[in-house]
Every structure is written in C-alpha cells, then in structure tokens.
Write a protein that holds these residues in place. Structure first.
Motif, PDB file in Angstrom:
ATOM      1  N   TYR A   1       0.823  -1.211   0.000  1.00  0.00           N
ATOM      2  CA  TYR A   1       0.000   0.000   0.000  1.00  0.00           C
ATOM      3  C   TYR A   1       0.860   1.265   0.000  1.00  0.00           C
ATOM      4  N   THR A   2       2.051   1.183   0.582  1.00  0.00           N
ATOM      5  CA  THR A   2       2.964   2.322   0.493  1.00  0.00           C
ATOM      6  C   THR A   2       3.357   2.586  -0.959  1.00  0.00           C
ATOM      7  N   THR A   3       3.595   1.520  -1.708  1.00  0.00           N
ATOM      8  CA  THR A   3       3.948   1.671  -3.123  1.00  0.00           C
ATOM      9  C   THR A   3       2.826   2.341  -3.902  1.00  0.00           C
ATOM     10  N   ILE A   4       1.588   1.929  -3.648  1.00  0.00           N
ATOM     11  CA  ILE A   4       0.447   2.526  -4.348  1.00  0.00           C
ATOM     12  C   ILE A   4       0.285   3.995  -3.969  1.00  0.00           C
ATOM     13  N   LEU A   5       0.386   4.293  -2.670  1.00  0.00           N
ATOM     14  CA  LEU A   5       0.208   5.674  -2.221  1.00  0.00           C
ATOM     15  C   LEU A   5       1.330   6.575  -2.729  1.00  0.00           C
ATOM     16  N   MET A   6       2.561   6.053  -2.773  1.00  0.00           N
ATOM     17  CA  MET A   6       3.668   6.853  -3.303  1.00  0.00           C
ATOM     18  C   MET A   6       3.470   7.147  -4.780  1.00  0.00           C
ATOM     19  N   ALA A   7       2.942   6.183  -5.520  1.00  0.00           N
ATOM     20  CA  ALA A   7       2.662   6.431  -6.938  1.00  0.00           C
ATOM     21  C   ALA A   7       1.598   7.509  -7.106  1.00  0.00           C
ATOM     22  N   ALA A   8       0.604   7.533  -6.198  1.00  0.00           N
ATOM     23  CA  ALA A   8      -0.427   8.567  -6.264  1.00  0.00           C
ATOM     24  C   ALA A   8       0.145   9.937  -5.918  1.00  0.00           C
ATOM     25  N   VAL A   9       1.006   9.988  -4.915  1.00  0.00           N
ATOM     26  CA  VAL A   9       1.614  11.262  -4.524  1.00  0.00           C
ATOM     27  C   VAL A   9       2.490  11.808  -5.639  1.00  0.00           C
ATOM     28  N   ASP A  10       3.165  10.934  -6.367  1.00  0.00           N
ATOM     29  CA  ASP A  10       4.034  11.385  -7.458  1.00  0.00           C
ATOM     30  C   ASP A  10       3.259  12.100  -8.565  1.00  0.00           C
ATOM     31  N   GLN A  11       1.958  11.842  -8.653  1.00  0.00           N
ATOM     32  CA  GLN A  11       1.153  12.472  -9.699  1.00  0.00           C
ATOM     33  C   GLN A  11       0.664  13.870  -9.317  1.00  0.00           C
ATOM     34  N   ILE A  12       0.857  14.267  -8.061  1.00  0.00           N
ATOM     35  CA  ILE A  12       0.410  15.592  -7.621  1.00  0.00           C
ATOM     36  C   ILE A  12       1.419  16.637  -8.078  1.00  0.00           C
ATOM     37  N   PRO A  13       0.986  17.686  -8.760  1.00  0.00           N
ATOM     38  CA  PRO A  13       1.933  18.708  -9.238  1.00  0.00           C
ATOM     39  C   PRO A  13       2.683  19.363  -8.079  1.00  0.00           C
ATOM     40  N   PRO A  14       3.991  19.466  -8.159  1.00  0.00           N
ATOM     41  CA  PRO A  14       4.758  20.095  -7.068  1.00  0.00           C
ATOM     42  C   PRO A  14       4.429  21.574  -6.877  1.00  0.00           C
ATOM     43  N   GLU A  15       3.848  22.219  -7.906  1.00  0.00           N
ATOM     44  CA  GLU A  15       3.502  23.632  -7.768  1.00  0.00           C
ATOM     45  C   GLU A  15       2.488  23.862  -6.651  1.00  0.00           C
ATOM     46  N   LEU A  16       1.631  22.861  -6.417  1.00  0.00           N
ATOM     47  CA  LEU A  16       0.634  23.012  -5.353  1.00  0.00           C
ATOM     48  C   LEU A  16       1.304  23.086  -3.985  1.00  0.00           C
ATOM     49  N   TYR A  17       2.336  22.275  -3.789  1.00  0.00           N
ATOM     50  CA  TYR A  17       3.063  22.328  -2.518  1.00  0.00           C
ATOM     51  C   TYR A  17       3.839  23.639  -2.385  1.00  0.00           C
ATOM     52  N   GLU A  18       4.366  24.129  -3.501  1.00  0.00           N
ATOM     53  CA  GLU A  18       5.084  25.409  -3.458  1.00  0.00           C
ATOM     54  C   GLU A  18       4.139  26.543  -3.078  1.00  0.00           C
ATOM     55  N   ASP A  19       2.907  26.510  -3.604  1.00  0.00           N
ATOM     56  CA  ASP A  19       1.932  27.537  -3.242  1.00  0.00           C
ATOM     57  C   ASP A  19       1.584  27.456  -1.759  1.00  0.00           C
ATOM     58  N   CYS A  20       1.490  26.226  -1.234  1.00  0.00           N
ATOM     59  CA  CYS A  20       1.194  26.064   0.190  1.00  0.00           C
ATOM     60  C   CYS A  20       2.329  26.615   1.048  1.00  0.00           C
ATOM     61  N   GLU A  21       3.561  26.374   0.622  1.00  0.00           N
ATOM     62  CA  GLU A  21       4.700  26.895   1.391  1.00  0.00           C
ATOM     63  C   GLU A  21       4.726  28.424   1.367  1.00  0.00           C
ATOM     64  N   LEU A  22       4.381  29.012   0.232  1.00  0.00           N
ATOM     65  CA  LEU A  22       4.331  30.473   0.161  1.00  0.00           C
ATOM     66  C   LEU A  22       3.227  31.027   1.051  1.00  0.00           C
ATOM     67  N   ALA A  23       2.164  30.227   1.232  1.00  0.00           N
ATOM     68  CA  ALA A  23       1.069  30.667   2.100  1.00  0.00           C
ATOM     69  C   ALA A  23       1.346  30.394   3.567  1.00  0.00           C
ATOM     70  N   GLY A  24       2.475  29.764   3.861  1.00  0.00           N
ATOM     71  CA  GLY A  24       2.843  29.508   5.246  1.00  0.00           C
ATOM     72  C   GLY A  24       2.272  28.234   5.825  1.00  0.00           C
ATOM     73  N   ALA A  25       1.844  27.279   4.989  1.00  0.00           N
ATOM     74  CA  ALA A  25       1.267  26.029   5.487  1.00  0.00           C
ATOM     75  C   ALA A  25       2.373  25.112   5.984  1.00  0.00           C
ATOM     76  N   ASN A  26       2.089  24.406   7.083  1.00  0.00           N
ATOM     77  CA  ASN A  26       3.041  23.425   7.589  1.00  0.00           C
ATOM     78  C   ASN A  26       2.797  22.075   6.937  1.00  0.00           C
ATOM     79  N   ALA A  27       3.583  21.083   7.340  1.00  0.00           N
ATOM     80  CA  ALA A  27       3.501  19.757   6.705  1.00  0.00           C
ATOM     81  C   ALA A  27       2.129  19.120   6.907  1.00  0.00           C
ATOM     82  N   LEU A  28       1.569  19.245   8.113  1.00  0.00           N
ATOM     83  CA  LEU A  28       0.259  18.657   8.386  1.00  0.00           C
ATOM     84  C   LEU A  28      -0.824  19.316   7.547  1.00  0.00           C
ATOM     85  N   GLN A  29      -0.766  20.620   7.392  1.00  0.00           N
ATOM     86  CA  GLN A  29      -1.757  21.322   6.580  1.00  0.00           C
ATOM     87  C   GLN A  29      -1.633  20.957   5.107  1.00  0.00           C
ATOM     88  N   LYS A  30      -0.410  20.789   4.613  1.00  0.00           N
ATOM     89  CA  LYS A  30      -0.233  20.375   3.215  1.00  0.00           C
ATOM     90  C   LYS A  30      -0.801  18.972   2.990  1.00  0.00           C
TER      91      LYS A  30
END
Length: 326
Positions: free
Chosen positions: A199-228
């Motif tokens: 299940y870790t393999t499946i979930l990691m494959a799903a996470v790899d499909q998420i655009p990294p720009e979304l995480y960058e926007d969250c970091e610019l907004a001051g979101a922590n790891a739990l919020q992301k």
C-alpha cells in the motif's frame, strides 16, 4: 450578382457537397462489411472467456450457495436442511470468535497498515533513494506467505530478536509472545509488516502524480507539513485511498496461509482462538476431526462473501465525492 451568376455559384457549391456525400456513402459501404465481420466475430471470440468464467467462477459460486442449504459429507446423497447450517453458525462460539478475529484484521490491521503507509509515503516523498526504499518495502509481497510466517516465528520464538529488543530496554522477563494471550496480536503485527509495502507503493505512486507547484503555493502561504497533507495530499489521492481500502477488505477476509503456518504446528490446525473465517471454513470442510461438514463450510463461505460485499458498498458510499481534477 446576376441571376445567372447566382445559379452558377450555387451549382459550384453544391457539386463538392454532392461529391463529398458520395464519398461518405462509399466509405460507409466499404465500412459496413468490416462492421458486420466484427459483429460475427464478437461472440465466437468472447465465448471462451464466458465459458471459463461460468465453469471456474460463477458455477462453483452458485454451487456453494446451494451446498450451504444442504448437509453433505463429500460422499453419498445430500440432505436438504434449509437454514440449519446458518443457524449452526449463529450458535457456534468458534464461529463467533473467528468472525470477531476477521473484523479485527479488517479494521485493526487495516487501520494500522494505512497509518504506517501514509507515514512512510510522507517521509519518503522527498527523500533521495526512495526508489530503492520502495523496493525494500515491497519485498515481503514477492515472498510466499509461508516463508514470511516462518521468518516471523523465528523473530518471536524464545530468545529470539523480540526478546533481545525488550531485554535491551530493561525488561527482565519478556512475555511469551507465542502464548495464547499474545499470539493473535503478534499475527496482527505480522500482517501489518507484510501489507505495508504494497500500500505504500500505491500511495507513493499517487503522490508522485500531484503537481509540485501546489506544494510550493502552500509553502508560500505559510502552510506546515500537516496542513499540506490535509488540504493538498489527502484530497488529491482520495480516490486511490478508496481503492486501497477495497483491496484491503477483500484480501483481509482471505488471510489464511500466514495464520495457518505461523500458529499451526507440524501441519496441524492452529488453536481456534486465532481462527478467522477463512480458517473456520477450511476447518469445517477438511479438518473437523471427523466427518467433513461441507454444508457448514459453504455457509461460512457465503457469510464471508456477504461480509465483503457489505463492507465494499459501505466503503464506496462513505468515500464517495466529486471528482477532483488538477
């Protein structure tokens, strides 16, 4: 434009249209024999798969349902007993324990497995060498369950690795891991170990499909790891989580080899305290210590399938949501 010019222009426009219409007609005429040939080949090509499905799945399944209403020892005539086999299950303490153990595996092992899988996914997401780590985590899924159960037994035997670990933290008298009060807990932990990598393999494959720009926007907004994780990762992989939940429910009900090999001895059935419904079904049919009870075993199998169907429907309803696109 004169009338003569208008007629000439109309004819000029209409002529290509007529030619195009004739061309389409010729194409349809040429395509119709191919379509007819496909229709003629549809059932001959599909028939072998349908026959295999009926012979090896639908037929045995319907026969099992019919057998659950009969009393049969594997030889001789059947005796129709109606719902007596199901009444026997409701009155059998062993089946009650087996059913409870199955629910513990589905909910307890499943919840812990997904918790660990999510944690590993978040830790390994940005780590170098995560492909190698993913291969190591997936390793238990390519090893037979029998070998895994033997290895797990070595870890928890007397003076094994488990005793060494608890002794290193100051516990003078380690518990009897394989005793009746602890063995099912040890089995549950072992099932977490064998399932986490898949299940870790499946979930990691799903996470790899998420655009990294979304995480960058969250970091610019001051979101922590739990919020992301809460507002980006989990919503965008929710459908994958639902599929994993369905897969786990189906596989958890069918757990057999690991428990049988880990808790059994010299080919003997384990103590009934660690049975799940799969082991109960096997015990009724082949290891009842006397005359086989195929009717009771079939009733147990029908209950297993019904349980899976109900849980899958509940999972799909609970996890239903609008499609998220990104």
């Amino acid at each position: 434009m004169t009338a003569t010019e208008a007629v000439t222009a109309t004819e000029a426009i209409g002529e290509p249209r007529a030619r195009r219409g004739a061309s389409v007609g010729r194409t349809d005429a040429h395509a119709s024999p191919l379509a007819a040939r496909r229709r003629r080949l549809f059932w001959p090509l599909l028939l072998p798969a349908v026959l295999l499905y009926l012979v090896f799945f639908a037929g045995p399944s319907l026969y099992t349902v019919w057998l659950s209403f009969n009393k049969w020892a594997g030889a001789g005539p059947m005796t129709f007993v109606g719902l007596d086999n199901y009444r026997r299950l409701l009155q059998d303490p062993t089946f009650h324990q087996s059913f409870a153990n199955t629910l513990w595996i589905i909910l307890g092992v499943g919840g812990l497995t997904f918790l660990v899988s999510f944690g590993l996914t978040m830790v390994l997401r940005d780590m170098k060498g995560r492909k190698a780590a993913r291969s190591i985590l997936f390793f238990p899924n390519i090893v037979p369950a029998l070998a895994l159960s033997i290895l797990w037994g070595f870890l928890f035997q007397h003076d094994g690795l488990a005793d060494a670990v608890v002794g290193a933290v100051g516990v003078e008298h380690p518990p009897n891991w394989l005793g009746q009060s602890n063995i099912f807990r040890v089995i549950m932990i072992g099932l977490v170990w064998t399932s986490t990598g898949f299940y870790t393999t499946i979930l990691m494959a799903a996470v790899d499909q998420i655009p990294p720009e979304l995480y960058e926007d969250c970091e610019l907004a001051g979101a922590n790891a739990l919020q992301k994780f809460r507002y980006v990762t989990l919503p965008l992989m929710w459908d994958v989580v639902g599929v994993c939940a369905v897969l786990w429910t189906i596989s958890a009900v069918k757990v057999f080899e690991f428990i049988y090999a880990f808790a059994g001895a010299a080919g003997q059935m384990p103590d009934t305290g660690v049975w799940n419904t799969a082991l109960y079904t096997y015990g009724e049919a082949f290891a009842s210590g006397g005359i086989p009870r195929y009717g009771s075993a079939s009733a147990s199998a029908v209950v297993m399938v019904t349980l899976v169907g109900v849980l899958v429907v509940l999972i799909r309803r609970v996890m239903r949501r609008d499609t998220v696109q990104f």
